[in-house]
Write a protein that holds these residues in place. Structure first.
Motif, PDB file in Angstrom:
ATOM      1  N   GLU A 152      41.735 -13.802  90.167  1.00 48.96           N
ATOM      2  CA  GLU A 152      42.893 -14.637  90.436  1.00 48.96           C
ATOM      3  C   GLU A 152      42.594 -16.054  89.970  1.00 48.96           C
ATOM      4  OE1 GLU A 152      45.737 -13.628  91.559  1.00 48.96           O
ATOM      5  OE2 GLU A 152      45.170 -11.560  92.043  1.00 48.96           O
ATOM      6  N   ALA A 153      43.573 -16.713  89.403  1.00 44.36           N
ATOM      7  CA  ALA A 153      43.373 -18.079  88.935  1.00 44.36           C
ATOM      8  C   ALA A 153      44.653 -18.872  89.127  1.00 44.36           C
ATOM      9  CB  ALA A 153      42.983 -18.086  87.459  1.00 44.36           C
ATOM     10  N   PRO A 154      44.547 -20.146  89.451  1.00 43.28           N
ATOM     11  CA  PRO A 154      45.745 -20.972  89.575  1.00 43.28           C
ATOM     12  C   PRO A 154      46.431 -21.126  88.231  1.00 43.28           C
ATOM     13  CG  PRO A 154      43.764 -22.328  89.624  1.00 43.28           C
ATOM     14  CD  PRO A 154      43.308 -20.902  89.671  1.00 43.28           C
ATOM     15  N   THR A 155      47.684 -21.485  88.254  1.00 40.51           N
ATOM     16  CA  THR A 155      48.430 -21.664  87.015  1.00 40.51           C
ATOM     17  C   THR A 155      48.611 -23.155  86.742  1.00 40.51           C
ATOM     18  OG1 THR A 155      50.524 -21.523  88.227  1.00 40.51           O
ATOM     19  CG2 THR A 155      49.651 -19.484  87.288  1.00 40.51           C
ATOM     20  N   GLY A 156      48.675 -23.462  85.463  1.00 44.60           N
ATOM     21  CA  GLY A 156      48.814 -24.852  85.059  1.00 44.60           C
ATOM     22  C   GLY A 156      47.463 -25.494  84.855  1.00 44.60           C
ATOM     23  N   PRO A 157      47.249 -26.165  83.713  1.00 47.22           N
ATOM     24  CA  PRO A 157      45.929 -26.741  83.420  1.00 47.22           C
ATOM     25  C   PRO A 157      45.465 -27.745  84.470  1.00 47.22           C
ATOM     26  CG  PRO A 157      47.597 -27.554  81.889  1.00 47.22           C
ATOM     27  CD  PRO A 157      48.221 -26.429  82.638  1.00 47.22           C
ATOM     28  N   GLY A 158      46.411 -28.430  85.119  1.00 49.20           N
ATOM     29  CA  GLY A 158      46.037 -29.407  86.131  1.00 49.20           C
ATOM     30  C   GLY A 158      45.432 -28.801  87.374  1.00 49.20           C
ATOM     31  N   SER A 159      45.516 -27.473  87.513  1.00 52.88           N
ATOM     32  CA  SER A 159      44.940 -26.782  88.673  1.00 52.88           C
ATOM     33  C   SER A 159      43.613 -26.107  88.345  1.00 52.88           C
ATOM     34  CB  SER A 159      45.928 -25.723  89.192  1.00 52.88           C
ATOM     35  OG  SER A 159      47.155 -26.305  89.571  1.00 52.88           O
ATOM     36  N   LEU A 160      43.169 -26.221  87.100  1.00 50.16           N
ATOM     37  CA  LEU A 160      41.991 -25.482  86.658  1.00 50.16           C
ATOM     38  C   LEU A 160      40.729 -26.326  86.747  1.00 50.16           C
ATOM     39  CD1 LEU A 160      43.475 -23.803  83.456  1.00 50.16           C
ATOM     40  CD2 LEU A 160      43.281 -22.815  85.751  1.00 50.16           C
ATOM     41  N   ILE A 184      43.068 -31.349  82.462  1.00 47.24           N
ATOM     42  CA  ILE A 184      42.415 -30.308  83.255  1.00 47.24           C
ATOM     43  C   ILE A 184      42.147 -30.842  84.660  1.00 47.24           C
ATOM     44  CG2 ILE A 184      40.313 -28.909  83.475  1.00 47.24           C
ATOM     45  CD1 ILE A 184      42.087 -27.956  81.226  1.00 47.24           C
ATOM     46  N   GLY A 185      42.311 -29.985  85.649  1.00 48.92           N
ATOM     47  CA  GLY A 185      42.097 -30.422  87.021  1.00 48.92           C
ATOM     48  C   GLY A 185      40.716 -31.004  87.243  1.00 48.92           C
ATOM     49  N   GLU A 186      39.675 -30.279  86.782  1.00 50.66           N
ATOM     50  CA  GLU A 186      38.308 -30.780  86.915  1.00 50.66           C
ATOM     51  C   GLU A 186      37.461 -30.196  85.798  1.00 50.66           C
ATOM     52  OE1 GLU A 186      34.715 -31.203  90.234  1.00 50.66           O
ATOM     53  OE2 GLU A 186      36.443 -29.911  90.641  1.00 50.66           O
ATOM     54  N   ASN A 255      41.621 -15.262  82.733  1.00 46.17           N
ATOM     55  CA  ASN A 255      42.695 -14.373  82.269  1.00 46.17           C
ATOM     56  C   ASN A 255      43.343 -14.980  81.027  1.00 46.17           C
ATOM     57  OD1 ASN A 255      44.636 -16.322  83.160  1.00 46.17           O
ATOM     58  ND2 ASN A 255      44.563 -15.427  85.220  1.00 46.17           N
ATOM     59  N   GLU A 256      44.326 -14.266  80.476  1.00 45.11           N
ATOM     60  CA  GLU A 256      44.975 -14.703  79.240  1.00 45.11           C
ATOM     61  C   GLU A 256      45.650 -16.068  79.393  1.00 45.11           C
ATOM     62  OE1 GLU A 256      45.232 -13.442  76.229  1.00 45.11           O
ATOM     63  OE2 GLU A 256      44.564 -11.356  76.393  1.00 45.11           O
ATOM     64  N   GLN A 257      46.340 -16.266  80.514  1.00 44.92           N
ATOM     65  CA  GLN A 257      47.060 -17.517  80.704  1.00 44.92           C
ATOM     66  C   GLN A 257      46.108 -18.707  80.754  1.00 44.92           C
ATOM     67  OE1 GLN A 257      49.889 -17.516  83.901  1.00 44.92           O
ATOM     68  NE2 GLN A 257      50.236 -19.727  83.794  1.00 44.92           N
ATOM     69  N   VAL A 258      45.011 -18.552  81.480  1.00 45.26           N
ATOM     70  CA  VAL A 258      44.033 -19.638  81.556  1.00 45.26           C
ATOM     71  C   VAL A 258      43.463 -19.930  80.183  1.00 45.26           C
ATOM     72  CG1 VAL A 258      41.777 -20.306  82.468  1.00 45.26           C
ATOM     73  CG2 VAL A 258      43.449 -19.207  83.975  1.00 45.26           C
ATOM     74  N   TRP A 259      43.137 -18.882  79.415  1.00 42.69           N
ATOM     75  CA  TRP A 259      42.582 -19.087  78.072  1.00 42.69           C
ATOM     76  C   TRP A 259      43.548 -19.917  77.230  1.00 42.69           C
ATOM     77  CZ3 TRP A 259      43.212 -18.549  72.877  1.00 42.69           C
ATOM     78  CH2 TRP A 259      42.043 -18.571  72.084  1.00 42.69           C
ATOM     79  N   ALA A 260      44.826 -19.549  77.244  1.00 44.75           N
ATOM     80  CA  ALA A 260      45.809 -20.264  76.429  1.00 44.75           C
ATOM     81  C   ALA A 260      45.980 -21.702  76.904  1.00 44.75           C
ATOM     82  CB  ALA A 260      47.145 -19.528  76.475  1.00 44.75           C
ATOM     83  N   GLU A 261      46.001 -21.925  78.203  1.00 47.04           N
ATOM     84  CA  GLU A 261      46.188 -23.273  78.733  1.00 47.04           C
ATOM     85  C   GLU A 261      45.005 -24.177  78.408  1.00 47.04           C
ATOM     86  OE1 GLU A 261      49.081 -22.193  82.551  1.00 47.04           O
ATOM     87  OE2 GLU A 261      46.917 -22.472  82.849  1.00 47.04           O
ATOM     88  N   VAL A 262      43.802 -23.634  78.542  1.00 47.65           N
ATOM     89  CA  VAL A 262      42.609 -24.443  78.257  1.00 47.65           C
ATOM     90  C   VAL A 262      42.502 -24.724  76.763  1.00 47.65           C
ATOM     91  CG1 VAL A 262      40.090 -24.494  78.353  1.00 47.65           C
ATOM     92  CG2 VAL A 262      41.395 -23.627  80.301  1.00 47.65           C
ATOM     93  N   ARG A 263      42.792 -23.730  75.949  1.00 45.12           N
ATOM     94  CA  ARG A 263      42.733 -23.963  74.503  1.00 45.12           C
ATOM     95  C   ARG A 263      43.715 -25.060  74.107  1.00 45.12           C
ATOM     96  NH1 ARG A 263      44.414 -19.850  69.570  1.00 45.12           N
ATOM     97  NH2 ARG A 263      43.919 -21.279  67.897  1.00 45.12           N
ATOM     98  N   GLU A 264      44.926 -25.006  74.627  1.00 42.96           N
ATOM     99  CA  GLU A 264      45.917 -26.028  74.284  1.00 42.96           C
ATOM    100  C   GLU A 264      45.491 -27.400  74.766  1.00 42.96           C
ATOM    101  OE1 GLU A 264      50.710 -26.983  74.801  1.00 42.96           O
ATOM    102  OE2 GLU A 264      49.812 -25.269  75.827  1.00 42.96           O
TER     103      GLU A 264
END
Length: 269
Positions: A152-160, A184-186, A255-264
Motif C-alpha cells: 500500500e502506498a499513499p497517492t500524490g508525490p507530496g505524500s511519498l 516529494i513529501g520527504e 507500485n505503478e502509480q508511485v513509479w510514475a509520480e516519482v519519475r515525473e
C-alpha cells in the motif's frame, strides 16, 4: 517432497551471518579491511561469508554456478553466466561494506537465483534487525515467514517518502532530482545499503528508491522481492530492469502509480 528452497537459502544466510559476519562486526583490524578499487573497500567478512555461502549454494543445487561480488572482483568474466543456462546464483556477502567496515548499520546479506537467465528467487537478510525477506516468482514475497500483502502506498508525490542516491548521478540528472525535491513529501539521504532500502519499501517505511549504479548483486535480489510484492523496478526510460543488462539508472517503487509520480517529479522536470 515439499520444496524448501526459500527456507534452505534463508538458513544459509543466517549461518553466514552468525558464524562469520556478526562476530567480526566492530572487531576488524586495519589488516582486515583493504581497498579493492578507489573508494571501495572489502573486508575479511565479505570474503569469508562469500566462501561459506557459495559452498552452501552449490550443495543445494549441484552443478549450479555462483557469481559472487568478490569472485567477480578477481574474475570479471564470471558475469557472462548471468545470461547463461541452468541455475546461477548472485551473491552479495555483505551489502553495505562501507557501513560494516566503519562499525555502522545497516548492512545485509543477499542472494538471487537466476534460472535459464531469468530471476526466479531472492533473499535479503538484515541480521542486526533480525529481518529476512524471501520471494519466488509467482509465489509472492515473505518477510520473516509472513506473506507481504500488495504494498500500500499513499497517492500524490507530496505524500511519498523515499531515497535518491545522487552521489553518482550525472550532473544533469542530479540537478533535476534536486529541483524536484520539493515535490516529494520527504527525500531521504540513503543508508549506503541497497538491501536495506529494498526492505524498507517492503515494510512500508518508504515508497521508492532511486539509484544510478546498478551492480547486479546489489539490485537483483531486492528488485525481485519488490516485484513479487506488486512493486516496480525499471530503468529511468521505463524498460524493465534485468541484472545482466549493462547500464545505469534504476527507479524502484511500491507500485505503478508511485513509479510514475516519482519519475515525473524527479527525472522529467
Amino acid at each position: 517432497m515439499a520444496d524448501t528452497l526459500l527456507d534452505d537459502v534463508g538458513g544459509l544466510l543466517w549461518e553466514a551471518a552468525d558464524q562469520v559476519v556478526l562476530p567480526l562486526f566492530r572487531k576488524l583490524d586495519d589488516a582486515d579491511v583493504t581497498e579493492k578499487a578507489p573508494g571501495e573497500v572489502v573486508t575479511v567478512a565479505d570474503q569469508r561469508a562469500e566462501q561459506l555461502i557459495s559452498a552452501g549454494l552449490r550443495r543445494l543445487r549441484p552443478g549450479s554456478v555462483v557469481v559472487g561480488e568478490e569472485a567477480v572482483a578477481e574474475d570479471p568474466e564470471l558475469l557472462r553466466h548471468l545470461r547463461g543456462s541452468g541455475d546461477v546464483w548472485l551473491v552479495d556477502p555483505v551489502d553495505g561494506t562501507s557501513n560494516f567496515a566503519a562499525g555502522r548499520r545497516p548492512f545485509a546479506l543477499m542472494v538471487a537465483l537466476l534460472t535459464e537467465g531469468e530471476p526466479g528467487a531472492a533473499w535479503v537478510l538484515d541480521p542486526l534487525a533480525g529481518t529476512l525477506a524471501a520471494a519466488r516468482v509467482g509465489e509472492g514475497t515473505y518477510v520473516d515467514g509472513r506473506p507481504v500483502p500488495v504494498i500500500e502506498a499513499p497517492t500524490g508525490p507530496g505524500s511519498l517518502r523515499g531515497v535518491a542516491m545522487t552521489r553518482f548521478l550525472p550532473a544533469r540528472a542530479r540537478d533535476r532530482v534536486r529541483a524536484g525535491e520539493d515535490r516529494i513529501g520527504e527525500l531521504l539521504p540513503g543508508q549506503h545499503c541497497a538491501g536495506r532500502e529494498y526492505l524498507d519499501i517492503l515494510v512500508g517505511r518508504q515508497q521508492f528508491a532511486l539509484f544510478w549504479r546498478t551492480l547486479p548483486w546489489d539490485h537483483a535480489p531486492g528488485a525481485l522481492l519488490v516485484r513479487a510484492a506488486g512493486g516496480v523496478a525499471r530503468r529511468f526510460d521505463g524498460t524493465e530492469y534485468h541484472p545482466a543488462d549493462e547500464g545505469h539508472g534504476l527507479l524502484v517503487a511500491a507500485n505503478e502509480q508511485v513509479w510514475a509520480e516519482v519519475r515525473e517529479a524527479l527525472l522529467d522536470g
